[in-house]
Write a protein that holds these residues in place. Structure first.
Motif, PDB file in Angstrom:
ATOM      1  N   SER A  42       0.845  -1.186   0.000  1.00  0.00           N
ATOM      2  CA  SER A  42       0.000   0.000   0.000  1.00  0.00           C
ATOM      3  C   SER A  42       0.878   1.232   0.000  1.00  0.00           C
ATOM      4  N   GLU A  43       0.405   2.265  -0.664  1.00  0.00           N
ATOM      5  CA  GLU A  43       1.178   3.495  -0.758  1.00  0.00           C
ATOM      6  C   GLU A  43       0.962   4.336   0.492  1.00  0.00           C
ATOM      7  N   PRO A  44       2.057   4.768   1.156  1.00  0.00           N
ATOM      8  CA  PRO A  44       1.902   5.644   2.314  1.00  0.00           C
ATOM      9  C   PRO A  44       1.338   6.992   1.892  1.00  0.00           C
ATOM     10  N   THR A  45       0.654   7.624   2.784  1.00  0.00           N
ATOM     11  CA  THR A  45       0.095   8.945   2.498  1.00  0.00           C
ATOM     12  C   THR A  45       0.770   9.992   3.347  1.00  0.00           C
ATOM     13  N   ASP A  46       0.653  11.243   2.920  1.00  0.00           N
ATOM     14  CA  ASP A  46       1.167  12.386   3.666  1.00  0.00           C
ATOM     15  C   ASP A  46       2.670  12.306   3.919  1.00  0.00           C
ATOM     16  N   LEU A  47       3.417  11.791   2.960  1.00  0.00           N
ATOM     17  CA  LEU A  47       4.869  11.768   3.098  1.00  0.00           C
ATOM     18  C   LEU A  47       5.444  13.132   2.768  1.00  0.00           C
ATOM     19  N   SER A  48       6.462  13.544   3.493  1.00  0.00           N
ATOM     20  CA  SER A  48       7.194  14.752   3.137  1.00  0.00           C
ATOM     21  C   SER A  48       7.961  14.482   1.845  1.00  0.00           C
ATOM     22  N   PRO A  49       8.362  15.519   1.108  1.00  0.00           N
ATOM     23  CA  PRO A  49       9.165  15.287  -0.107  1.00  0.00           C
ATOM     24  C   PRO A  49      10.416  14.460   0.167  1.00  0.00           C
ATOM     25  N   SER A  50      11.068  14.721   1.310  1.00  0.00           N
ATOM     26  CA  SER A  50      12.273  13.968   1.647  1.00  0.00           C
ATOM     27  C   SER A  50      11.959  12.496   1.875  1.00  0.00           C
ATOM     28  N   ASP A  51      10.893  12.206   2.623  1.00  0.00           N
ATOM     29  CA  ASP A  51      10.540  10.812   2.886  1.00  0.00           C
ATOM     30  C   ASP A  51      10.064  10.108   1.625  1.00  0.00           C
ATOM     31  N   ALA A  52       9.380  10.831   0.745  1.00  0.00           N
ATOM     32  CA  ALA A  52       8.961  10.236  -0.523  1.00  0.00           C
ATOM     33  C   ALA A  52      10.180   9.846  -1.354  1.00  0.00           C
ATOM     34  N   ALA A  53      11.211  10.691  -1.321  1.00  0.00           N
ATOM     35  CA  ALA A  53      12.452  10.384  -2.043  1.00  0.00           C
ATOM     36  C   ALA A  53      13.155   9.188  -1.419  1.00  0.00           C
ATOM     37  N   LYS A  54      13.175   9.130  -0.086  1.00  0.00           N
ATOM     38  CA  LYS A  54      13.804   7.996   0.595  1.00  0.00           C
ATOM     39  C   LYS A  54      13.060   6.697   0.285  1.00  0.00           C
ATOM     40  N   LEU A  55      11.743   6.773   0.209  1.00  0.00           N
ATOM     41  CA  LEU A  55      10.946   5.593  -0.114  1.00  0.00           C
ATOM     42  C   LEU A  55      11.261   5.098  -1.524  1.00  0.00           C
ATOM     43  N   ALA A  56      11.368   6.024  -2.467  1.00  0.00           N
ATOM     44  CA  ALA A  56      11.688   5.644  -3.847  1.00  0.00           C
ATOM     45  C   ALA A  56      13.055   4.965  -3.913  1.00  0.00           C
ATOM     46  N   ALA A  57      14.036   5.536  -3.224  1.00  0.00           N
ATOM     47  CA  ALA A  57      15.373   4.948  -3.217  1.00  0.00           C
ATOM     48  C   ALA A  57      15.358   3.579  -2.559  1.00  0.00           C
ATOM     49  N   SER A  58      14.618   3.462  -1.454  1.00  0.00           N
ATOM     50  CA  SER A  58      14.545   2.184  -0.736  1.00  0.00           C
ATOM     51  C   SER A  58      13.962   1.093  -1.616  1.00  0.00           C
ATOM     52  N   ARG A  59      12.880   1.409  -2.317  1.00  0.00           N
ATOM     53  CA  ARG A  59      12.245   0.405  -3.160  1.00  0.00           C
ATOM     54  C   ARG A  59      13.155  -0.015  -4.310  1.00  0.00           C
ATOM     55  N   ALA A  60      13.908   0.929  -4.865  1.00  0.00           N
ATOM     56  CA  ALA A  60      14.835   0.580  -5.940  1.00  0.00           C
ATOM     57  C   ALA A  60      15.953  -0.317  -5.414  1.00  0.00           C
ATOM     58  N   ALA A  61      16.385  -0.062  -4.196  1.00  0.00           N
ATOM     59  CA  ALA A  61      17.472  -0.859  -3.619  1.00  0.00           C
ATOM     60  C   ALA A  61      17.017  -2.274  -3.285  1.00  0.00           C
ATOM     61  N   ILE A  62      15.831  -2.408  -2.685  1.00  0.00           N
ATOM     62  CA  ILE A  62      15.413  -3.757  -2.307  1.00  0.00           C
ATOM     63  C   ILE A  62      15.006  -4.576  -3.530  1.00  0.00           C
ATOM     64  N   ALA A  63      14.828  -3.924  -4.668  1.00  0.00           N
ATOM     65  CA  ALA A  63      14.592  -4.675  -5.903  1.00  0.00           C
ATOM     66  C   ALA A  63      15.828  -5.486  -6.295  1.00  0.00           C
ATOM     67  N   LEU A  64      16.993  -5.119  -5.720  1.00  0.00           N
ATOM     68  CA  LEU A  64      18.234  -5.839  -5.984  1.00  0.00           C
ATOM     69  C   LEU A  64      18.349  -7.109  -5.147  1.00  0.00           C
ATOM     70  N   VAL A  65      17.494  -7.244  -4.147  1.00  0.00           N
ATOM     71  CA  VAL A  65      17.567  -8.375  -3.228  1.00  0.00           C
ATOM     72  C   VAL A  65      16.986  -9.618  -3.883  1.00  0.00           C
ATOM     73  N   GLU A  66      17.696 -10.739  -3.747  1.00  0.00           N
ATOM     74  CA  GLU A  66      17.252 -12.017  -4.292  1.00  0.00           C
ATOM     75  C   GLU A  66      17.081 -13.028  -3.167  1.00  0.00           C
ATOM     76  N   ASP A  67      16.231 -14.002  -3.404  1.00  0.00           N
ATOM     77  CA  ASP A  67      15.985 -15.043  -2.413  1.00  0.00           C
ATOM     78  C   ASP A  67      17.296 -15.735  -2.035  1.00  0.00           C
ATOM     79  N   GLY A  68      17.482 -15.958  -0.722  1.00  0.00           N
ATOM     80  CA  GLY A  68      18.675 -16.642  -0.238  1.00  0.00           C
ATOM     81  C   GLY A  68      19.846 -15.736   0.064  1.00  0.00           C
ATOM     82  N   MET A  69      19.693 -14.441  -0.153  1.00  0.00           N
ATOM     83  CA  MET A  69      20.791 -13.512   0.073  1.00  0.00           C
ATOM     84  C   MET A  69      21.087 -13.311   1.564  1.00  0.00           C
TER      85      MET A  69
END
Length: 257
Positions: free
Chosen positions: A2-29
């Motif tokens: 679910s998409e968080p609501t009422d995020l500050s611009p900084s937190d929205a940017a951190k969320l975007a970066a976080s999601r891009a980073a965890i996309a690198l995670v593979e099973d068994g890592m």
């Protein structure tokens, strides 16, 4: 997710970066989990993905706070020595320069963060555009020191800074609730206000010569990839090989802000 609501611009940017980073995670890592406000967002997103996809992960935390959070969300947290070498560490940063050198330690965990990062095949940093700088040093530089003789250590640091032409700069003992802040290792932190660090490598060598200094917040040549999130949900990925093409636009955006 679910998409968080009422995020500050900084937190929205951190969320975007976080999601891009965890996309690198593979099973068994085997993963290293950072510390700080950006890492909190990343750990929550990682746990949500692990639950949704049934990922089997082994995680080493860089602080007790991160270990507690990750465990509470169902991630498997183990001591680093028990896991051994890690596939990937994801962490935030207080500053990122054009060579992917970092200042870390705003959360007081830079000793464990550096150990975990060095014990990984790859270190990925996640940040918002405000953390990208042309020269390190505007953010205070944390230096972890042992309690015994810490004032002597501080004096030696001052002498080293003057010898390197950095002048007399404020050095503050970090406190929390009026008491000296203690790291997870029971050490003190001295925060150095340097304004700019023209030669981070030389400064790092200077710290290495001072007894009582346990670790400093300069992470030099450790970060392999920086994922810079933006408030609109997009990201810019920076590596040391292609920074010249990507960092200048980020600086331009910050100048216009």
């Amino acid at each position: 997710m679910s998409e968080p609501t009422d995020l500050s611009p900084s937190d929205a940017a951190k969320l975007a970066a976080s999601r891009a980073a965890i996309a690198l995670v593979e099973d068994g890592m085997k993963l290293g989990l950072g510390t700080g406000s950006t890492a909190v967002i990343m750990v929550r997103e990682l746990a949500a993905r692990a639950r949704a996809e049934g990922l089997s992960l082994r995680c080493a935390a860089t602080s007790q706070a991160t270990a507690d959070l990750a465990s509470s969300l169902g991630l498997r947290v183990e001591p680093l020595d028990q896991i051994g070498w890690l596939d990937l560490t994801i962490d935030g940063a207080d500053e990122v320069d054009p060579d992917l050198n970092l200042i870390k330690g705003g959360g007081g965990a830079h000793l464990r963060e550096k150990i975990v990062a060095r014990a990984s095949d790859r270190m990925v940093v996640i940040a918002d555009p405000g953390k990208v700088v042309e020269t390190l040093g505007a953010f205070h530089l944390p230096v972890e020191v042992i309690q015994f003789g810490w004032q002597i250590t501080e004096r030696l640091i001052r002498e080293m800074l003057e010898a390197q032409g950095l002048g007399q700069r404020p050095i503050l003992l970090r406190k929390r609730d009026g008491q000296p802040f203690l790291t997870d290792e029971g050490n003190l932190i001295l925060d150095l206000s340097l304004e700019a660090i023209p030669d981070p490598a030389r400064l790092a060598r200077g710290f290495a010569d001072i007894p009582g200094v346990v670790e400093h917040g300069l992470f030099l040549g450790i970060c392999d990839l920086a994922i810079i999130g933006k408030p609109d949900g997009s990201v810019v990925e920076l590596t040391r090989d292609d920074l010249s093409d990507e960092v200048d636009p980020l600086f331009a955006e910050e100048d216009e802000a």
